[in-house]
Design an enzyme around this catalytic site. Sequence first.
Site, PDB file in Angstrom:
ATOM      1  N   GLU A 187      48.284  -3.563-106.392  1.00  0.00           N
ATOM      2  CA  GLU A 187      48.086  -3.635-104.946  1.00  0.00           C
ATOM      3  C   GLU A 187      47.586  -5.014-104.515  1.00  0.00           C
ATOM      4  O   GLU A 187      47.975  -5.518-103.457  1.00  0.00           O
ATOM      5  CB  GLU A 187      47.109  -2.551-104.482  1.00  0.00           C
ATOM      6  CG  GLU A 187      47.676  -1.145-104.526  1.00  0.00           C
ATOM      7  CD  GLU A 187      48.884  -0.967-103.611  1.00  0.00           C
ATOM      8  OE1 GLU A 187      48.969  -1.680-102.586  1.00  0.00           O
ATOM      9  OE2 GLU A 187      49.746  -0.130-103.921  1.00  0.00           O
ATOM     10  N   TYR A 227      43.759  -1.663 -95.861  1.00  0.00           N
ATOM     11  CA  TYR A 227      45.009  -1.137 -96.408  1.00  0.00           C
ATOM     12  C   TYR A 227      44.924  -0.957 -97.915  1.00  0.00           C
ATOM     13  O   TYR A 227      45.262   0.101 -98.457  1.00  0.00           O
ATOM     14  CB  TYR A 227      46.211  -2.043 -96.081  1.00  0.00           C
ATOM     15  CG  TYR A 227      47.330  -1.805 -97.070  1.00  0.00           C
ATOM     16  CD1 TYR A 227      48.028  -0.598 -97.058  1.00  0.00           C
ATOM     17  CD2 TYR A 227      47.612  -2.715 -98.089  1.00  0.00           C
ATOM     18  CE1 TYR A 227      49.004  -0.322 -97.993  1.00  0.00           C
ATOM     19  CE2 TYR A 227      48.587  -2.454 -99.032  1.00  0.00           C
ATOM     20  CZ  TYR A 227      49.289  -1.261 -98.977  1.00  0.00           C
ATOM     21  OH  TYR A 227      50.231  -0.984 -99.930  1.00  0.00           O
ATOM     22  N   ASP A 251      51.516  -0.214 -95.919  1.00  0.00           N
ATOM     23  CA  ASP A 251      52.100  -1.529 -96.126  1.00  0.00           C
ATOM     24  C   ASP A 251      53.168  -1.749 -95.049  1.00  0.00           C
ATOM     25  O   ASP A 251      53.373  -0.903 -94.171  1.00  0.00           O
ATOM     26  CB  ASP A 251      52.671  -1.669 -97.541  1.00  0.00           C
ATOM     27  CG  ASP A 251      53.923  -0.838 -97.781  1.00  0.00           C
ATOM     28  OD1 ASP A 251      54.246   0.026 -96.932  1.00  0.00           O
ATOM     29  OD2 ASP A 251      54.585  -1.044 -98.812  1.00  0.00           O
TER      30      ASP A 251
END
Length: 383
Positions: free
Chosen positions: A62, A144, A162
């Site tokens: 990520e 996020y 995303d």
Amino acid sequence: MRLLVLSAKGGGGQERMRRLAKKTGKPWSGVLLTWYDVNRRDLPWRAKAGKPADPYGVWLSEIMLQQTTVAAVAGYYRKFIARWPTVEALAAAGLDEVLGAWAGLGYYARARNLHACAKKVAAAGGTFPMTVEGLMALPGIGAYTAGAIAAIAFSARESAMDANAERVIARLYAIEEPLPAAKKRLRDLCRAMVPADRPGDFAQSLMDLGATVCTPRPDCARCPLAKWCEGRRLGMAMRLPVKAAKKARPLRRGAAFVATDKAGRVLLEKRPEKGLLGGMLQPPLGPWGENFPSADEAPAQAPFRAKWKKLPGIVRHTFTHFELEIEVYAVCPVSHPPSPSAKAGPSAAGESYWVSQDALPGAALPTVMRKILKHGAALKNTI
């Protein structure tokens, strides 16, 4: 017109989805998960179906995926996992090693934060926090990324938005508010649909749908959510999500100095730890401004006195907030290379050292600096 206004505010779209869920007996999240079970992408950091996710791998991927494509990240991820298979191993590595392995992936603050985060997690016993709040307290993890890690690694009922997921949600609900202002609203709409039993798979299913079907040019005929999609029904899917107009990037110019000694070594120096490309290596550079340095100014910016020759052409590079153009000056071979010539590497910002050609591939050189070196080295035999 009344229908469009309702949809743009989310009311019409949400009500229609409630009616569809009642009619079909399944919300769109369930339909999407059924599609995902058949069409999920095989990614190096993704756990196999039915297997638990590795929090370290989820976190690493990520961070790498922030503002970067899956295609660009896959090779870097494999390289990092092979070299540092655990968060403790990554924490024990030197920052220069991590920056060198990251070189070319861009947005280098991510690499510095990655190393700092690994150190914090390792110091806490090697266990990542399981909540969004705990994850956001770590370096380099924003809202996020925290949501994605919590959902995928720990099955927390969190949204992970995303760019692909934002596109799907904006089209499903026909959200016309421009990004980035619409981010919170899209996140709230998504969070309301996260299933309690498979939040990680749901997050990844949205990412996969946006990456393979609900792309900037959507293939609505293949989309499992086509009949749910307000954007498609209203004929506006192609222009969603709306993005705020980008500001023009200013142009900055400067000079770089590529010096090579008789052994083929190249002179590099270390950038300050904080700021643009922090802690990375570069050939000596002059200041960046509106104009290139004049023929009289350039020698004064060089790292040492020599017969510097300006090479034909210009190196161009695009940063997030500005464009850069660099003129390259070169000297080769340096008959009497300035000290420090015996150093293995710089220990502080501004320090320089000579790097062999064999060591250059693994050096912590960002893409723009490799462009400069390539431009200088390609013509060095003509100097």
